[in-house]
Write an enzyme that holds these catalytic residues in place. Structure first.
Site, short mmCIF file in Angstrom:
data_model
loop_
_atom_site.label_atom_id
_atom_site.label_comp_id
_atom_site.label_asym_id
_atom_site.label_seq_id
_atom_site.Cartn_x
_atom_site.Cartn_y
_atom_site.Cartn_z
N SER A 197 79.02 -105.43 4.20
CA SER A 197 78.87 -104.05 4.67
C SER A 197 78.49 -104.09 6.14
O SER A 197 79.27 -104.59 6.95
CB SER A 197 77.82 -103.31 3.83
OG SER A 197 77.74 -101.95 4.20
N HIS A 224 82.59 -102.35 3.10
CA HIS A 224 82.32 -100.91 3.09
C HIS A 224 82.90 -100.28 4.36
O HIS A 224 82.33 -100.41 5.44
CB HIS A 224 80.82 -100.64 3.01
CG HIS A 224 80.21 -101.11 1.73
ND1 HIS A 224 78.85 -101.30 1.59
CD2 HIS A 224 80.75 -101.42 0.52
CE1 HIS A 224 78.59 -101.71 0.36
NE2 HIS A 224 79.73 -101.79 -0.29
N ASP A 320 74.47 -103.26 -3.03
CA ASP A 320 75.79 -103.42 -3.66
C ASP A 320 76.11 -104.91 -3.79
O ASP A 320 75.98 -105.66 -2.83
CB ASP A 320 76.85 -102.71 -2.83
CG ASP A 320 78.21 -102.66 -3.52
OD1 ASP A 320 78.24 -102.78 -4.77
OD2 ASP A 320 79.23 -102.51 -2.82
#
Length: 391
Positions: A197, A224, A320
């Site tokens: 991310s 992401h 995540d």
């Protein structure tokens, strides 16, 4: 104090504060005002200064280094990318959050260039006239800025910003195995899965460029990012390394040596039959506020490949990938995470480290070599996907 050019000097005589001091750099007085409104009400932030171009910003930074910089891309005299390069020469760890328009492919490419040159994060400017602009900026900016400043705090001024429980530093000691997490089964991975991310685009370039031309497993990436960004990221990765990199499409068959990036706003999963494995895309609910989500992919890979999986969790905000790694650990898969010192934000890999689910925790520069050493002839031969030859 504001001079006639629009610069507001940083008050070097201000009393010590535990609030994070922000420098706003934008040639638009309207945007500077919006940022002040969006961030000024947050109790953990203090607007320490403003500048209308890059040269003014560099002068202010030399007077007193702030905790983070919000930097426009298009400015007169010295634009954001030029300013970023100079900031990185002088302050490698200083969080720099870039703002710019994202109305087309060129703007998206500029955003990736910024991340490539060391921007900590990038955000699109709100549409002019949007009545919800302040609210949207507040919701999008505050948690990301907090995470970036917290991640940089140990290397700058640890006493200035109080650590919050959700961002508490994690020990880099060797993992302590959970009672329900069996030791992994030695074996050669049949698939490599990478999740990242904040800070991920730059880290992914490092990893993908380190993958060998004879990589004989498929590689799946969840970063992401919104739509358009992921396609440009795939193109950039494809142009830098020796392997063929594509944005994933629904139904594509996995092949050894191919690299696929999950498209923005779509979850990516693997479906496997006795003879082949294919990618499926769907727009199910967001997980951890993300779509694509690393967890969604990891769960499907745990079911499809089990112990023959190698998962790598890179820099990123949030958790995540944690639940997916739990499932992979139970399946005896291999898990490698990026260490705290080289992560822009140690949220995702740190969450995995906290539970001791990883087999190795390495600095970014060592992860590519480690992956290459683990990727030998696969246990189950897949369709050959020849790497692109270099000129």
């Amino acid at each position: 104090m504001t001079d006639l050019s629009g610069a507001t000097s940083i008050d070097t005589h201000a009393p010590p504060t535990c609030r994070a001091r922000l420098l706003i750099v934008d040639d638009s007085a309207v945007m500077r005002h919006m940022l002040r409104r969006a961030l000024g009400a947050e109790s953990t932030f203090e607007i320490a200064g403003e500048a209308s171009n890059g040269r003014q910003a560099l002068d202010l930074i030399e007077q007193d280094v702030p905790d983070a910089i919000l930097l426009d891309v298009v400015m007169p005299s010295m634009d954001g990318l030029e300013t970023l390069v100079e900031i990185r020469k002088r302050h490698p760890a200083l969080p720099v959050f870039l703002f710019g328009t994202l109305s087309g492919q060129d703007d998206t490419s500029t955003a990736l260039d910024a991340l490539d040159k060391g921007a900590s994060d990038y955000m699109a400017k709100p549409v002019a006239g949007d009545p919800d602009a302040i609210r949207v900026m507040t919701q999008a900016l505050i948690p990301r800025l907090k995470a970036l400043i917290e991640a940089a705090a140990p290397s700058r001024n640890p006493s200035r910003i109080a650590r919050t429980p959700s961002c508490a530093p994690l020990s880099c000691a060797p993992p302590t195995r959970r009672g329900d997490a069996p030791a992994r089964t030695p074996g050669r991975p049949d698939i490599l899965v990478i999740g990242s991310s904040t800070g991920g685009p730059s880290a992914l370039l490092d990893i993908v460029c380190a993958l060998p031309a004879n990589c004989n497993v498929p590689v799946l990436i969840v970063q992401h990012m919104p739509p358009v960004f992921t396609r440009q990221l795939a193109e950039r990765l494809d142009s830098r390394g020796v392997l063929s990199v594509e944005e994933a499409t629904d139904g594509v068959e996995l092949a050894a040596g191919g690299v696929w990036v999950a498209p923005g706003n779509f979850h990516m999963v693997v479906e496997r039959t006795p003879t082949r494995a294919v990618l499926r895309l769907h727009q199910g609910p967001k997980e951890q506020g993300c779509r694509p989500a690393v967890d969604v992919l990891l769960r499907s890979v745990a079911e499809a490949y089990g112990a023959r999986t190698l998962a790598v969790i890179l820099t990123g905000m949030g958790h995540d990938g944690l639940s997916g790694c739990r499932q992979l650990r139970k399946a005896r898969a291999q898990i490698v995470i990026q260490d705290e010192s080289t992560s822009v934000v140690w949220g995702m890999p740190g969450a995995v480290a906290r539970e001791g689910l990883h087999d190795a925790m390495l600095p970014l520069g060592a992860i590519g070599k480690d992956i290459a050493s683990r990727l030998t002839t696969p246990h189950i031969q897949l369709v050959s996907h020849s790497p692109r030859t270099q000129s």
